[in-house]
Design a protein around this motif. Structure first.
Motif, PDB file in Angstrom:
ATOM      1  N   SER A   1       2.019 -11.201   3.823  1.00  6.57           N
ATOM      2  CA  SER A   1       2.305 -11.063   5.249  1.00  6.57           C
ATOM      3  C   SER A   1       1.618  -9.815   5.797  1.00  6.57           C
ATOM      4  O   SER A   1       1.215  -8.918   5.057  1.00  6.57           O
TER       5      SER A   1
ATOM      6  N   LEU B   1       3.511  -6.710   4.845  1.00  9.00           N
ATOM      7  CA  LEU B   1       3.291  -6.322   3.452  1.00  9.00           C
ATOM      8  C   LEU B   1       1.932  -5.650   3.286  1.00  9.00           C
ATOM      9  O   LEU B   1       1.807  -4.633   2.584  1.00  9.00           O
TER      10      LEU B   1
ATOM     11  N   MET C   1      10.259  -6.453   5.015  1.00  5.03           N
ATOM     12  CA  MET C   1       9.185  -7.313   4.534  1.00  5.03           C
ATOM     13  C   MET C   1       9.647  -8.117   3.334  1.00  5.03           C
ATOM     14  O   MET C   1      10.604  -7.750   2.645  1.00  5.03           O
ATOM     15  N   ASN C   2       8.974  -9.219   3.104  1.00  3.84           N
ATOM     16  CA  ASN C   2       9.200 -10.019   1.906  1.00  3.84           C
ATOM     17  C   ASN C   2       8.274  -9.537   0.804  1.00  3.84           C
ATOM     18  O   ASN C   2       7.120  -9.175   1.058  1.00  3.84           O
ATOM     19  N   GLY C   3       8.784  -9.526  -0.415  1.00  2.00           N
ATOM     20  CA  GLY C   3       7.977  -9.092  -1.534  1.00  2.00           C
ATOM     21  C   GLY C   3       6.810 -10.025  -1.789  1.00  2.00           C
ATOM     22  O   GLY C   3       6.764 -11.149  -1.261  1.00  2.00           O
TER      23      GLY C   3
ATOM     24  N   VAL D   1       4.687 -12.868  -3.191  1.00  2.21           N
ATOM     25  CA  VAL D   1       5.011 -14.152  -3.808  1.00  2.21           C
ATOM     26  C   VAL D   1       3.726 -14.736  -4.395  1.00  2.21           C
ATOM     27  O   VAL D   1       2.745 -14.913  -3.667  1.00  2.21           O
TER      28      VAL D   1
ATOM     29  N   SER E   1       9.780  -1.392   4.011  1.00  2.62           N
ATOM     30  CA  SER E   1      10.200  -2.165   2.833  1.00  2.62           C
ATOM     31  C   SER E   1      11.497  -2.929   3.071  1.00  2.62           C
ATOM     32  O   SER E   1      11.781  -3.896   2.365  1.00  2.62           O
TER      33      SER E   1
END
Length: 225
Positions: free
Chosen positions: A62, A65, A52-54, A56, A49
């Motif tokens: 990704s 994710l 990674m990007n949340g 969207v 966590s």
């Protein structure tokens, strides 16, 4: 055995009073395996966590994710199995000790254990009672935190576009921060015990026997003649 009998044995059993008797029940292979897998799952989820990007809206997730989400589902299965096993197992920590907050007797045991720990620290002694009332309750809080984190993550995975999805994701992130604090605190206490010469890290995985907590009252021994 009926579900009512299983629940009574695991939760409401009057054999769950907290007194050490020097014969700690060793952890079963199943308990150690579930505990180890759950620990690895939590560490992996918290670590992933951070990189990674949340999610969207309108963009593809990704790879990291997606891995986090599917590993989270596996973690939800693990924590569910752990709670089920805690309900069914024999001779190990009962649910009333992991979650004592609904029993006045168990809460008193936690308070007494906490006072004993505080007195020990006041006198410069670190009391080691890995199966004591306080330690069991703290362990239960960690398991409840993991369960809440898994539940909110699973809810967002299956219902990502609802009116409550943003709130669920915020709650999930907040619980993850609490889990970080719990893990770091747990690790710090384990390191402190280890530095003081105790094998608490090994005992957590049942590699060496320690002391047991037994809630039954033993009859006084009759004097020998």
């Amino acid at each position: 055995m009926t579900p009512r009998q299983i629940l009574a044995r695991a939760v409401f059993s009057q054999t769950a009073v907290y007194h050490a008797d020097g014969r700690r029940q060793p952890r079963s292979v199943t308990t150690r395996a579930l505990h180890g897998l759950l620990l690895l799952s939590v560490i992996g989820q918290l670590a992933s966590s951070e990189f990674m990007n949340g999610p969207v809206p309108g963009q593809a997730a990704s790879g990291l994710l997606l891995a986090h989400e599917y590993a989270g589902l596996a973690g939800a299965v693990l924590v569910t199995l752990f709670w089920l096993w805690a309900l069914l197992r024999h001779g190990e920590t009962k649910l009333v000790r992991l979650v004592p907050w609904g029993s006045g007797r168990a809460i008193r045991a936690v308070a007494q254990d906490a006072l004993g720990q505080a007195r020990g620290l006041w006198h410069g002694e670190l009391v080691s009672e890995p199966d004591g009332a306080l330690a069991s309750a703290v362990h239960g809080l960690g398991l409840l935190t993991v369960a809440a984190m898994a539940a909110t993550g699973t809810a967002y995975f299956f219902w990502p576009n609802t009116s409550l999805s943003a709130l669920v994701l915020d709650v999930h992130s907040t619980i993850a921060n609490l889990m970080w604090a719990y893990l770091l605190g747990h690790a710090a206490m384990a390191a402190l015990h280890h530095l003081l010469g105790e094998d608490i890290v090994l005992r957590m995985f049942g590699i060496r026997r320690g002391t047991v907590v037994n809630m039954t009252r033993q009859p006084p021994h009759s004097p020998k003649h």
